[in-house]
Design a protein around this motif. Structure first.
Motif, PDB file in Angstrom:
ATOM      1  N   GLN A   7      47.649  65.899 -55.396  1.00 27.77           N
ATOM      2  CA  GLN A   7      48.754  66.829 -54.984  1.00 27.77           C
ATOM      3  C   GLN A   7      49.759  67.991 -56.368  1.00 27.77           C
ATOM      4  O   GLN A   7      50.674  68.377 -55.882  1.00 27.77           O
ATOM      5  N   CYS A   8      49.306  68.276 -57.384  1.00 27.63           N
ATOM      6  CA  CYS A   8      49.845  69.845 -57.813  1.00 27.63           C
ATOM      7  C   CYS A   8      50.743  70.335 -56.811  1.00 27.63           C
ATOM      8  O   CYS A   8      49.559  71.323 -55.794  1.00 27.63           O
ATOM      9  N   PRO A   9      51.762  70.836 -57.008  1.00 29.64           N
ATOM     10  CA  PRO A   9      52.226  71.567 -56.655  1.00 29.64           C
ATOM     11  C   PRO A   9      51.112  73.194 -56.762  1.00 29.64           C
ATOM     12  O   PRO A   9      51.488  73.456 -55.642  1.00 29.64           O
ATOM     13  N   ARG A  26      39.093  72.952 -63.578  1.00 31.18           N
ATOM     14  CA  ARG A  26      40.172  72.640 -62.133  1.00 31.18           C
ATOM     15  C   ARG A  26      40.784  71.709 -62.644  1.00 31.18           C
ATOM     16  O   ARG A  26      41.124  70.273 -63.381  1.00 31.18           O
ATOM     17  N   CYS A  27      42.021  72.165 -62.526  1.00 28.27           N
ATOM     18  CA  CYS A  27      42.910  70.437 -62.047  1.00 28.27           C
ATOM     19  C   CYS A  27      42.931  69.443 -61.654  1.00 28.27           C
ATOM     20  O   CYS A  27      42.236  69.734 -60.141  1.00 28.27           O
ATOM     21  N   ILE A  28      43.154  68.541 -61.657  1.00 23.55           N
ATOM     22  CA  ILE A  28      42.371  66.738 -60.925  1.00 23.55           C
ATOM     23  C   ILE A  28      43.424  66.127 -59.881  1.00 23.55           C
ATOM     24  O   ILE A  28      42.993  65.587 -59.314  1.00 23.55           O
ATOM     25  N   THR A  61      45.370  70.900 -70.162  1.00 24.23           N
ATOM     26  CA  THR A  61      45.759  70.716 -68.788  1.00 24.23           C
ATOM     27  C   THR A  61      45.983  71.508 -67.760  1.00 24.23           C
ATOM     28  O   THR A  61      46.526  72.474 -68.066  1.00 24.23           O
ATOM     29  N   CYS A  62      46.839  71.342 -66.674  1.00 19.23           N
ATOM     30  CA  CYS A  62      47.054  72.357 -65.662  1.00 19.23           C
ATOM     31  C   CYS A  62      48.343  72.794 -66.043  1.00 19.23           C
ATOM     32  O   CYS A  62      49.431  71.906 -66.465  1.00 19.23           O
ATOM     33  N   PRO A  63      48.729  74.224 -65.914  1.00 21.28           N
ATOM     34  CA  PRO A  63      50.229  74.569 -65.996  1.00 21.28           C
ATOM     35  C   PRO A  63      50.545  74.493 -64.878  1.00 21.28           C
ATOM     36  O   PRO A  63      52.174  74.012 -65.749  1.00 21.28           O
ATOM     37  N   ALA A  64      50.842  73.800 -63.706  1.00 26.54           N
ATOM     38  CA  ALA A  64      51.470  73.554 -63.022  1.00 26.54           C
ATOM     39  C   ALA A  64      52.083  71.818 -63.033  1.00 26.54           C
ATOM     40  O   ALA A  64      53.398  72.368 -62.443  1.00 26.54           O
ATOM     41  N   CYS A  65      50.920  71.351 -63.859  1.00 24.57           N
ATOM     42  CA  CYS A  65      51.203  69.936 -62.690  1.00 24.57           C
ATOM     43  C   CYS A  65      51.022  68.949 -64.672  1.00 24.57           C
ATOM     44  O   CYS A  65      51.658  67.378 -64.646  1.00 24.57           O
ATOM     45  N   GLY A  66      50.696  69.209 -65.395  1.00 27.90           N
ATOM     46  CA  GLY A  66      50.217  69.120 -66.873  1.00 27.90           C
ATOM     47  C   GLY A  66      49.426  67.805 -66.570  1.00 27.90           C
ATOM     48  O   GLY A  66      48.956  67.128 -67.344  1.00 27.90           O
TER      49      GLY A  66
HETATM   50 ZN   LIG Z   1      48.226  70.804 -61.332  1.00 30.52          ZN
END
Ligand SMILES: [Zn+2]
Length: 484
Positions: A431-433, A426-428, A408-413
């Motif tokens: 709106q990922c900060p 890639r983070c999908i 999972t994305c470490p920034a937004c989960g």
């Molecule tokens: Zn993300």
């Protein structure tokens, strides 16, 4: 003179003028006109050439990127074999080089000439009556790939020599290289696009020359420097120095610096001076080339099976440093690409303190066998980007940890995905900060909008406080602050 002749003359004047501005820009770094004015000249020429196709020629400055994609490269034979230089790694071997020469020509007096060795891709260009007709890679030294349509896109290479009375045949040899700054931004783009980055500028340059579509090659920041000749007809040079100076007059870029001395000891001292200049060049320099300056002695000295006896390349050690890899963090780029970054014990390398190094992607970590806690060897790829080139497995203590990319994305989960044909995760979440921060930081950067005062810390604050969710909101923010 009739109207048609006047048009022809106008076209030729325009071409000469454009080529002159090209040389001022690329060879002398002293433009007399703006990019816009230059484009206007080029457009006027294009217009005339479309109107009067009878005057079009492949050496016109408008024809740099006209080539259609190829299916494959033809091979072409070198008129004069393209040899490589023998390499030395110690100063004793340079002294040995001098002894061998003196044995062969004990009665001659001559000079040595030293110039930087460029780590690029060797190329031979053939100009017939001033027109560029052929560009061939070294290949096996006898036959190489005909990469003429790709080489034509390199802006600093003249399609026509700057000489009103050009020789019947002028073959020049040198190195095509990728500009170091250009290499860094090309790799950044590839990273953002989820593509495998190039290991170093030379690989990037070789990869670019192998592209079959010249329009793609034209996008790559390639350049060239020439330092040798192949076949010559209608011109000759007494010394290497004279040849270098003549190349400049033809509009061909030659070595930015050189040293001349009759004493090999002095040349050896200059090798150290040259090494200290390593980071001043726009290309990667991996050594110095020492040649006999007097060309009349070349035949006397002759050749071994592979190399001339009148020249030798002295290679510098790559700049390396040993340090510990403390952790691997994940950076989320503006297109959502997750990039692993090595967090290092700070170490001095090539004049700067290095704390982080890019690891590009999980495949690369696997390939190099990198574990968290490892002692590693750092090198600067393209002189500016530190990279881990080697793991010192013999120094492992058993506490080192295997690294796996997060699912999972470490920034937004959010979930991550690997797109077909890509190496990156890639983070999908749009709106990922983390993505928004990189997007805004990129937008505000020098390469893009160049918004002064909008540094990384402020971007993080603005996004975390929810004030800004995209670049457009930067402007709304400004307004509300002013009116409020
Ligand atoms: Zn993300």
């Amino acid at each position: 003179m009739n109207d048609l002749e006047k048009t022809q003359q106008k076209i030729e004047t325009l071409r000469a003028e454009i080529e002159r501005h090209n040389r001022l820009y690329y060879l002398d770094a002293a433009s007399e006109i703006t990019d816009r004015e230059y484009d206007q000249l080029l457009q006027s020429l294009e217009k005339l050439e479309t109107q009067f196709p009878e005057f079009s020629t492949p050496t016109s400055p408008t024809q740099r990127v006209g080539g259609a994609p190829l299916d494959r490269f033809d091979s072409a034979r070198h008129a004069v074999p393209m040899m490589s230089l023998s390499n030395t790694y110690s100063k004793e071997e340079v002294t040995e080089f001098k002894r061998r020469i003196h044995k062969l020509i004990p009665a001659e007096s001559f000079n040595y000439i030293l110039e930087p060795k460029i780590d690029g891709v060797a190329i031979s260009l053939r100009y017939e009556n001033g027109d560029l007709v052929l560009a061939v890679t070294r290949g096996d030294g006898t036959t190489g790939d005909d990469v003429t349509s790709n080489v034509r896109t390199i802006p600093s290479i003249p399609l026509r020599l700057a000489d009103l009375m050009p020789p019947a045949v002028l073959e020049v040899r040198g190195e095509i290289y990728m500009d170091i700054a250009g290499f860094a931004s090309l790799n950044e783009q590839r990273q953002e696009a989820g593509l495998e980055p190039f290991a170093n500028p030379r690989n990037a340059c070789a990869g670019s020359l192998k592209l079959l579509d010249p329009r793609e090659v034209a996008q790559r920041p390639l350049d060239a420097i020439f330092y040798a000749t192949g076949q010559l007809d209608g011109v000759s040079f007494e010394t290497h120095e004279q040849m270098l100076l003549s190349l400049k007059n033809y509009g061909l870029r030659s070595t930015p610096t050189y040293w001349l001395s009759e004493k090999i000891e002095e040349i050896i001292d200059r090798l150290d001076e040259l090494e200290n200049m390593r980071h001043e060049f726009p290309f990667e320099m991996d050594g110095g080339v020492i040649k006999v300056n007097e060309r009349r002695l070349y035949e006397k000295l002759g050749y071994t099976a592979k190399s001339p006896r009148w020249a030798v390349a002295y290679k510098y050690e790559p700049e390396q440093a040993e340090t510990t890899l403390h952790a691997i963090s994940i950076q989320v780029g503006r297109t959502g690409v997750l990039t692993p970054v090595a967090e290092l014990e700070p170490v001095q390398l090539a004049g700067t303190t290095v704390k982080r190094a890019t690891l590009h992607n999980e495949d690369e970590i696997r390939r190099k066998g990198i574990k968290i806690g490892d002692r590693v060897i750092l090198e600067k790829a393209g002189e500016i980007i530190p990279a881990i080139v080697k793991v010192l497995t013999e120094k492992r203590t058993g506490v080192e940890l295997e690294f796996t990319m997060p699912t999972t994305c470490p920034a937004c989960g959010s979930e991550t995905e690997k797109r077909a044909g890509e190496v990156a995760l890639r983070c999908i979440n749009l709106q990922c900060p983390a993505q928004v921060k990189s997007w805004i930081a990129h937008y505000a950067s020098r390469g893009a909008m160049d918004i002064s005062g909008l540094g990384e810390a402020l971007v993080i604050q603005l996004v975390d406080s929810g004030l800004v969710k995209n670049p457009a909101e930067l402007y709304a923010l400004k307004k509300s602050r002013c009116s409020g």
